[in-house]
Design a protein around this motif. Structure first.
Motif, short mmCIF file in Angstrom:
data_model
loop_
_atom_site.label_atom_id
_atom_site.label_comp_id
_atom_site.label_asym_id
_atom_site.label_seq_id
_atom_site.Cartn_x
_atom_site.Cartn_y
_atom_site.Cartn_z
N TRP A 277 -8.44 5.02 6.33
CA TRP A 277 -8.39 6.42 5.97
C TRP A 277 -7.01 6.73 5.52
O TRP A 277 -6.95 7.55 4.55
N LEU A 278 -6.10 5.87 5.81
CA LEU A 278 -4.66 6.51 5.18
C LEU A 278 -4.22 5.63 3.58
O LEU A 278 -3.63 6.65 2.96
N THR A 279 -4.68 4.84 3.48
CA THR A 279 -4.56 3.96 2.18
C THR A 279 -5.73 3.35 1.44
O THR A 279 -6.66 2.84 2.46
N ASP A 280 -5.90 3.14 0.37
CA ASP A 280 -6.82 2.08 -0.23
C ASP A 280 -6.50 0.73 0.14
O ASP A 280 -5.72 0.23 -0.38
N SER A 281 -7.26 0.31 1.17
CA SER A 281 -6.92 -1.14 1.85
C SER A 281 -7.97 -1.98 1.55
O SER A 281 -8.04 -3.12 2.15
N GLN A 282 -9.00 -1.90 0.70
CA GLN A 282 -10.13 -2.79 0.20
C GLN A 282 -9.53 -3.85 -0.04
O GLN A 282 -10.00 -4.98 0.48
N ALA A 283 -8.83 -3.99 -1.25
CA ALA A 283 -8.62 -5.32 -1.73
C ALA A 283 -7.43 -5.97 -1.03
O ALA A 283 -7.55 -7.17 -0.92
N PHE A 284 -6.49 -5.31 -0.21
CA PHE A 284 -5.69 -5.84 0.66
C PHE A 284 -6.54 -6.46 1.65
O PHE A 284 -6.11 -7.74 2.09
N PHE A 285 -7.45 -6.12 2.30
CA PHE A 285 -8.13 -6.83 3.47
C PHE A 285 -9.30 -7.64 2.74
O PHE A 285 -9.29 -8.75 3.59
N ARG A 286 -9.69 -7.57 1.56
CA ARG A 286 -10.62 -8.64 1.05
C ARG A 286 -9.49 -9.98 0.80
O ARG A 286 -10.15 -11.07 1.21
N VAL B 53 0.91 -1.17 -0.06
CA VAL B 53 0.07 -0.07 -0.05
C VAL B 53 0.93 1.07 -0.04
O VAL B 53 0.66 2.02 1.10
N PRO B 54 1.71 1.48 -0.96
CA PRO B 54 2.51 2.67 -1.15
C PRO B 54 2.10 3.97 -1.22
O PRO B 54 2.45 4.95 -0.94
N ASN B 55 0.70 3.87 -1.66
CA ASN B 55 0.11 5.40 -1.86
C ASN B 55 -0.80 5.62 -0.89
O ASN B 55 -1.70 4.91 -0.49
N LEU B 56 -0.89 7.00 -0.43
CA LEU B 56 -1.72 7.38 0.70
C LEU B 56 -2.95 7.99 0.07
O LEU B 56 -3.11 8.77 -1.27
N THR B 57 -4.04 7.67 0.61
CA THR B 57 -5.19 8.53 0.51
C THR B 57 -5.99 9.21 1.45
O THR B 57 -6.98 9.84 1.53
N GLY B 58 -5.04 9.39 2.62
CA GLY B 58 -5.46 10.41 3.41
C GLY B 58 -4.29 11.16 4.13
O GLY B 58 -3.10 10.41 4.19
N GLY B 59 -4.48 12.25 5.01
CA GLY B 59 -3.56 12.90 5.38
C GLY B 59 -4.00 13.95 6.54
O GLY B 59 -5.14 14.26 6.45
N PHE B 60 -3.16 14.11 7.65
CA PHE B 60 -3.84 15.06 8.83
C PHE B 60 -2.30 15.72 9.14
O PHE B 60 -1.33 15.36 9.57
N VAL C 76 1.16 10.61 13.21
CA VAL C 76 0.65 10.40 11.94
C VAL C 76 1.57 9.93 11.17
O VAL C 76 1.12 8.82 10.38
N GLN C 77 2.72 10.59 10.88
CA GLN C 77 3.59 10.00 9.98
C GLN C 77 4.11 8.71 10.47
O GLN C 77 4.50 7.69 9.52
N ASN C 78 4.40 8.41 11.70
CA ASN C 78 4.74 6.98 12.06
C ASN C 78 3.93 5.93 11.89
O ASN C 78 4.29 4.88 11.68
N THR C 79 2.45 6.45 12.01
CA THR C 79 1.50 5.38 11.69
C THR C 79 1.60 5.01 10.19
O THR C 79 1.17 3.69 9.85
N ILE C 80 1.80 5.90 9.43
CA ILE C 80 1.75 5.63 7.85
C ILE C 80 2.90 4.73 7.69
O ILE C 80 2.91 3.82 6.93
N TRP C 81 4.20 4.96 8.12
CA TRP C 81 5.35 4.02 7.92
C TRP C 81 4.94 2.86 8.71
O TRP C 81 5.55 1.73 8.11
N SER C 82 4.47 2.74 9.85
CA SER C 82 4.22 1.28 10.36
C SER C 82 3.31 0.64 9.50
O SER C 82 3.24 -0.81 9.49
N GLN C 83 2.28 1.48 8.84
CA GLN C 83 1.27 0.45 8.20
C GLN C 83 1.90 0.03 6.78
O GLN C 83 1.84 -1.24 6.46
N ARG C 84 2.76 0.94 6.10
CA ARG C 84 3.54 0.40 4.88
C ARG C 84 4.41 -0.75 5.08
O ARG C 84 4.61 -1.69 4.54
#
Length: 773
Positions: free
Chosen positions: A372-381, A314-321, A332-340
């Motif tokens: 919120w942070l990335t398009d995770s639909q297919a990943f979670f499916r 999930v390299p591309n972001l769909t949300g930011g704060f 927030v950036q730490n969360t993004i990097w942990s998700q990646r």
């Protein structure tokens, strides 16, 4: 060349294969030199498109005429391999030429047969003991070449590789020799399905921000960011010289390189030079979690360039704060990097140690933040299909998926059935429905949901769940995992297993009733409503005193009970005051673990206790979100106390510095602080609930989220107690704003708001005053 996989675009799910699954006879087994299979073939003329369909047991990389096919990593990916195996589909028209061609498929152990799990009981050859490949190269007029026993095999310069091990590569062995044949493996081709999520890809490389030499002459590089990925470097030196790279997430006191928390994961690479000018290397079939690299060069090898290369599904972001608080922005950036770093094929707990498993508890608490942070639909499916594949006969959900223990229960018995973890099968589909209007995932997972909820009821044959205390016994629960207790001489109260399990028993049962209603299953809806009502009544009787005090008087119990409306109206005000006092008594420090933390701030906001939410969120001592940021963290920690104030590593036997679960607080930042939420009645952001709960100390705040309709934006600034809030909605989104007690004298686009206001596409200005608390 950048060859893109085609399966996502042409919606290919399955196909008829002419090929065989073939294994290299050169293969000597797990932990030995990697092998390839190869075929030389003639092509009179190349008609386009030339398409390659390919998969493997183990991991593969494919080359045609010496050029790599695609740039996907860790293919074919990680699934519950006995349930299904992904294949990839590439247009290779530019690689095939008229005349003689050669195709090579490199194979390695990967997740398929690398030792998985931890310690001395790690499971090798989990899904099989032979690597193998299957491929069809197809042109407009039919099959050009496909895998069969006419293919040859041989050894690769990869002398050893493994998920936890890393990789050993000898560049002196790069001239491949066809030394062996191949053998056809019995294989059910019905298991082959098109890759179900986005491929793992590289992100831009990161240059070191610092380097130094230790007392032994080794160079330590600080890349400034903890990642999941690998080190790539360019080196020059004579044949036989060697570069060894070790990895770590943190430094101990005195900038001491410390990777004890990797446990038995060697997590290293060794590259032997061939002596032919400049050579560039990165591992082919492994990845590590790290910020620091310790490089040992021998034999006059000299590093010319070096970088760390993050990888992710999930390299591309769909949300930011963004806010006016730099520590919060870094959180927030730490969360993004942990998700990646942890969304590499499956949502793993950590990318560094001898674990890296798709823990269901971590995934379910973080699912909404992930969306919120990335398009995770297919990943979670895709992940949910692994979860369903691993579900036990009695309905218990594995602690993690894909689950190595399911096929090898003697090594790790009883790794299924924990409340809060197994509830991922209900919670994650619900998140996908609300965020993406994904009704299909509800249908696909419904039977597994019912089996899970029935399993939880069966643990104690009733509404109150009384889990056994011994790990591995049926119905064991992790409870509120890693819940901090404060001073161990006088620990703070923590939730008991029966209360935690019963809370989640209600959450999933109540959600399943809602899901049944959406799907029109009236009988199931009625059954689950009755059961949820019974759990609600039993919970109040068992865990709420007549005074309104929760039985364990802890933050998790209050947060989850209030958030999911389990406090009876008669006890609401009293329980609220007990909750407030528990927070004050803790000096506004967090008292929640994995299941309580995502609920803590939303519950306080729901109750209008914004003053407490602000103090808990912004305090910088341990346990607290901003403590780890103040200590230099660049990803989310597994434990609140992962590092002492003096920089000492705590409990290296179970301590990850890249563990996304506590980053679930970002859901609250989007939905409460920024004030935008998906609507359950019109999911997929067709309707947006606009309900800002500003924290004045964070002013100014901006947030965005990309949805199928376009971009939603929110921003606000606080001057004194006066808030100016702007929200922008794209065409296809309708906003709904209903003033609450925190929105005093609201003006929407200059007009007073009386009751609910409907916001159409465009930008709207909302001005209101915050109450004096």
């Amino acid at each position: 060349m950048n060859f893109q996989p085609m399966a996502a675009s042409d919606n290919l799910v399955s196909r008829d294969w002419t090929s065989d699954m073939i294994a290299p006879l050169s293969d000597r087994g797990q932990g030995t030199a990697a092998s390839f299979v190869a075929k030389t073939f003639n092509c009179d003329c190349v008609e386009t498109p030339a398409e390659l369909f390919i998969s493997a047991l183990g991991l593969y990389r494919c080359f045609i005429n010496g050029k790599r096919v695609g740039n996907d990593l860790l293919t074919p990916g990680w699934t519950s391999y006995d349930h299904r195996l992904a294949f990839q589909h590439y247009d290779v028209s530019d690689l095939v030429k008229p005349g003689q061609n050669r195709i090579e498929i490199w194979l390695a152990d990967g997740w398929y047969r690398s030792p998985l799990m931890w310690g001395q009981k790690a499971i090798p050859n989990c899904w099989g003991d032979q690597t193998a490949a299957i491929a069809d190269l197809v042109g407009p007029n039919g099959v050009i070449v496909s895998t069969d026993t006419t293919w040859q095999s041989g050894l690769l310069p990869i002398r050893k590789s493994g998920i936890y091990f890393g990789e050993i590569y000898d560049a002196r062995e790069e001239k491949l020799a066809d030394t062996h044949g191949t053998v056809r493996l019995p294989f059910d081709k019905a298991l082959l399905v098109a890759h179900e999520t986005a491929p793992v890809r590289e992100l831009p490389p990161i240059a070191p921000i610092d380097s130094w030499t230790d007392a032994e002459g080794r160079t330590i590089y600080d890349f400034g960011q903890n990642i999941g990925g690998y080190v790539r470097y360019t080196v020059r030196g004579p044949a036989g010289a060697e570069i060894r790279v070790e990895h770590s997430e943190v430094l101990g006191p005195g900038r001491h390189f410390d990777n004890r928390n990797y446990r038995t994961a060697q997590a290293h690479t060794i590259y032997t030079l061939c002596g032919d000018g400049e050579q560039t290397y990165a591992p082919h079939f492994s990845f590590q979690g790290f910020r620091y690299a310790r490089v040992t060069a021998t034999g006059d090898a000299r590093i010319l360039a070096i970088s760390s290369v993050p990888i992710s599904s999930v390299p591309n972001l769909t949300g930011g704060f963004q806010s006016g608080n730099a520590l919060v922005n870094r959180l927030v950036q730490n969360t993004i990097w942990s998700q990646r770093a942890n969304f590499i094929e499956v949502p793993t707990d950590c990318p560094q140690r001898d674990e890296r498993l798709g823990w269901t508890g971590d995934a379910q608490v973080f699912a909404a933040t992930a969306c919120w942070l990335t398009d995770s639909q297919a990943f979670f499916r895709k992940y949910l299909r692994d979860v369903m594949a691993d579900q036990r006969e009695d309905g218990a959900i594995s602690h993690f998926s894909p689950d190595p223990t399911r096929l090898h229960p003697k090594n790790f018995p009883g790794f299924a059935g924990s409340t809060g973890w197994g509830d991922a099968i209900v919670v994650i589909p619900w998140v996908l429905y609300t965020h993406y209007d994904d009704r299909a995932v509800l249908c696909e997972c419904l039977n597994a949901m019912v089996r899970w909820v029935d399993f939880v009821w069966s643990i104690s044959d009733g509404p109150i769940v009384r889990p056994p205390s011994r790990w591995g016994d049926r119905g064991f629960t992790f409870g509120d995992w890693l819940q901090p207790i404060g001073d161990n001489r006088k620990p703070r109260p923590t939730v008991a297993d029966d209360c935690a399990a019963t809370l989640y028993h209600f959450i999933s049962t109540d959600l399943l009733a809602k899901i049944a209603a959406i799907l029109g299953n009236q009988a199931l809806e009625a059954r689950m409503k009755r059961r949820a009502a019974e759990i609600r009544q039993a919970f109040a009787h068992e865990f709420i005193a007549p005074s309104g005090r929760m039985a364990h008087n802890d933050q998790t119990s209050y947060a989850l009970a209030f958030l999911y409306d389990l406090i009876p109206a008669a006890h609401h005000e009293a329980a609220k005051q007990h909750f407030r006092q528990v927070i004050i008594d803790a000096d506004y420090k967090i008292g929640t673990g994995f299941i309580g933390t995502p609920a803590l701030l939303p519950a306080l906001t729901k109750l209008g206790m914004d003053d407490l939410a602000e103090k808990v969120f912004l305090q910088e001592e341990v346990p607290g979100w901003l403590y780890q940021v103040s200590k230099g963290a660049t990803t989310i920690w597994e434990r609140w106390d992962s590092m002492a104030p003096d920089g000492t590593i705590y409990e290296p036997d179970m301590n990850s510095y890249n563990h996304y679960a506590y980053g679930a607080v970002c859901q609250w930042l989007f939905e409460s602080v920024a004030g935008i939420s998906p609507s359950r009645s019109a999911p997929g952001f067709s309707e947006v609930i606009v309900d800002p709960a500003p924290i004045a100390a964070l002013s100014p705040v901006t947030a965005y989220h990309d949805v199928r309709q376009g971009r939603i934006e929110a921003q606000w600034e606080c001057r004194g107690n006066r808030v100016t809030y702007n929200v922008t909605l794209p065409e296809g989104c309708v906003g709904r704003f209903r003033p609450g007690r925190r929105h005093q004298n609201p003006l929407l686009n200059g007009e007073p708001v009386m009751g609910e206001a409907v916001l159409r596409a465009g930008t709207h200005e909302l001005i209101f005053s915050l109450p004096h608390l």
